[in-house]
Design an enzyme around this catalytic site. Sequence first.
Site, PDB file in Angstrom:
ATOM      1  N   GLY A 141       0.789  -1.228   0.000  1.00  0.00           N
ATOM      2  CA  GLY A 141       0.000   0.000   0.000  1.00  0.00           C
ATOM      3  C   GLY A 141       0.817   1.272   0.000  1.00  0.00           C
ATOM      4  N   VAL A 142       2.112   1.173  -0.271  1.00  0.00           N
ATOM      5  CA  VAL A 142       2.988   2.352  -0.273  1.00  0.00           C
ATOM      6  C   VAL A 142       2.945   3.063  -1.625  1.00  0.00           C
ATOM      7  CG1 VAL A 142       5.369   3.151   0.019  1.00  0.00           C
ATOM      8  CG2 VAL A 142       4.464   1.375   1.514  1.00  0.00           C
TER       9      VAL A 142
ATOM     10  N   LYS B 193       3.605   1.041  -5.070  1.00  0.00           N
ATOM     11  CA  LYS B 193       4.388   0.393  -6.135  1.00  0.00           C
ATOM     12  C   LYS B 193       3.695   0.499  -7.489  1.00  0.00           C
ATOM     13  CE  LYS B 193       4.539  -3.680  -4.315  1.00  0.00           C
ATOM     14  NZ  LYS B 193       3.797  -3.386  -3.065  1.00  0.00           N
ATOM     15  N   SER B 194       2.408   0.187  -7.525  1.00  0.00           N
ATOM     16  CA  SER B 194       1.688   0.199  -8.804  1.00  0.00           C
ATOM     17  C   SER B 194       1.631   1.606  -9.382  1.00  0.00           C
ATOM     18  CB  SER B 194       0.267  -0.356  -8.623  1.00  0.00           C
ATOM     19  OG  SER B 194       0.296  -1.704  -8.220  1.00  0.00           O
ATOM     20  N   TYR B 195       1.347   2.573  -8.532  1.00  0.00           N
ATOM     21  CA  TYR B 195       1.288   3.970  -8.977  1.00  0.00           C
ATOM     22  C   TYR B 195       2.646   4.419  -9.505  1.00  0.00           C
ATOM     23  CZ  TYR B 195       0.655   9.037  -8.738  1.00  0.00           C
ATOM     24  OH  TYR B 195       0.599  10.381  -9.032  1.00  0.00           O
TER      25      TYR B 195
ATOM     26  N   LYS C 132       3.569  -7.332 -13.698  1.00  0.00           N
ATOM     27  CA  LYS C 132       3.418  -7.701 -12.285  1.00  0.00           C
ATOM     28  C   LYS C 132       3.372  -9.219 -12.283  1.00  0.00           C
ATOM     29  CE  LYS C 132       1.587  -6.893  -7.859  1.00  0.00           C
ATOM     30  NZ  LYS C 132       1.410  -5.820  -6.895  1.00  0.00           N
TER      31      LYS C 132
ATOM     32  N   THR D 146      -1.287 -11.453  -5.669  1.00  0.00           N
ATOM     33  CA  THR D 146      -2.222 -12.132  -4.777  1.00  0.00           C
ATOM     34  C   THR D 146      -3.453 -11.245  -4.593  1.00  0.00           C
ATOM     35  OG1 THR D 146      -1.226 -11.217  -2.771  1.00  0.00           O
ATOM     36  CG2 THR D 146      -0.333 -13.301  -3.584  1.00  0.00           C
TER      37      THR D 146
ATOM     38  N   GLU E 111       7.040  -5.024 -11.280  1.00  0.00           N
ATOM     39  CA  GLU E 111       6.487  -4.645  -9.983  1.00  0.00           C
ATOM     40  C   GLU E 111       6.426  -5.867  -9.083  1.00  0.00           C
ATOM     41  OE1 GLU E 111       2.471  -3.210  -7.680  1.00  0.00           O
ATOM     42  OE2 GLU E 111       2.487  -3.083  -9.872  1.00  0.00           O
TER      43      GLU E 111
ATOM     44  N   ALA F  62       5.597  -7.893  -5.352  1.00  0.00           N
ATOM     45  CA  ALA F  62       4.433  -8.026  -4.471  1.00  0.00           C
ATOM     46  C   ALA F  62       4.890  -7.741  -3.046  1.00  0.00           C
ATOM     47  CB  ALA F  62       3.841  -9.430  -4.572  1.00  0.00           C
TER      48      ALA F  62
END
Length: 216
Positions: free
Chosen positions: A12-13, A15-17, A37, A41, A115, A117
Amino acid sequence: MKPLFISATGTGVGKSYTTQKLLQSLHQSGRKPLALKPIETGANPTPEDALLHLQLMQKLQLDQGLSLEEICLERYKLPASPWVSAKKEGRCVDVDHLLRRLLEFQKRSDPLLIEGAGGLLVPLLKEYFMIDLAEALEAHMVLVISGKLGGINEALLSLEALQHRQMSYTLVLNLWEEEKRSFEEISAPYWKERPERLFRLDSELEELTQTLLSAI
């Protein structure tokens, strides 16, 4: 050219963004990156992060006809570490397959964005962690850190793991709106004294992109 492995100090930091912003910036600089990615999960049934990467690559005409199954090589339903999620489904993460496919994608990317997990020490197998996958790929680590209270401790633990393995890395700060004011007071004074450059994703993306290209 080495791949860029986007990890973070936790879930939630951002990574995807961060991966999406780098994909756009690299495209604007004339590159033809791919963003994967490989393990996701909490995919019940759709791997949402991988889908976002695929949709952005399609929009930018970078997708090379790839399918969602190629963007996300392994998906699991339980939102937990890959080892736990795979075990619940009676499966095992196929690390050899992941490495083989990622090396294939690396040859057709300029560059390849991977990316991860969770964070660096998220287990893929009982004794094989996300950082091991990045190290096997000889990737340059993009470590996304948080501006929240406690973020310094989380970041330093991750840096210790990277430095222990002598892995190259770049630090990126992803600030949520509610963190921007508090970061300047509770965390920025420390980071200003560190030898590493801490790039702010919201204001230093172009410079970050050029720094990463120089590193790989």
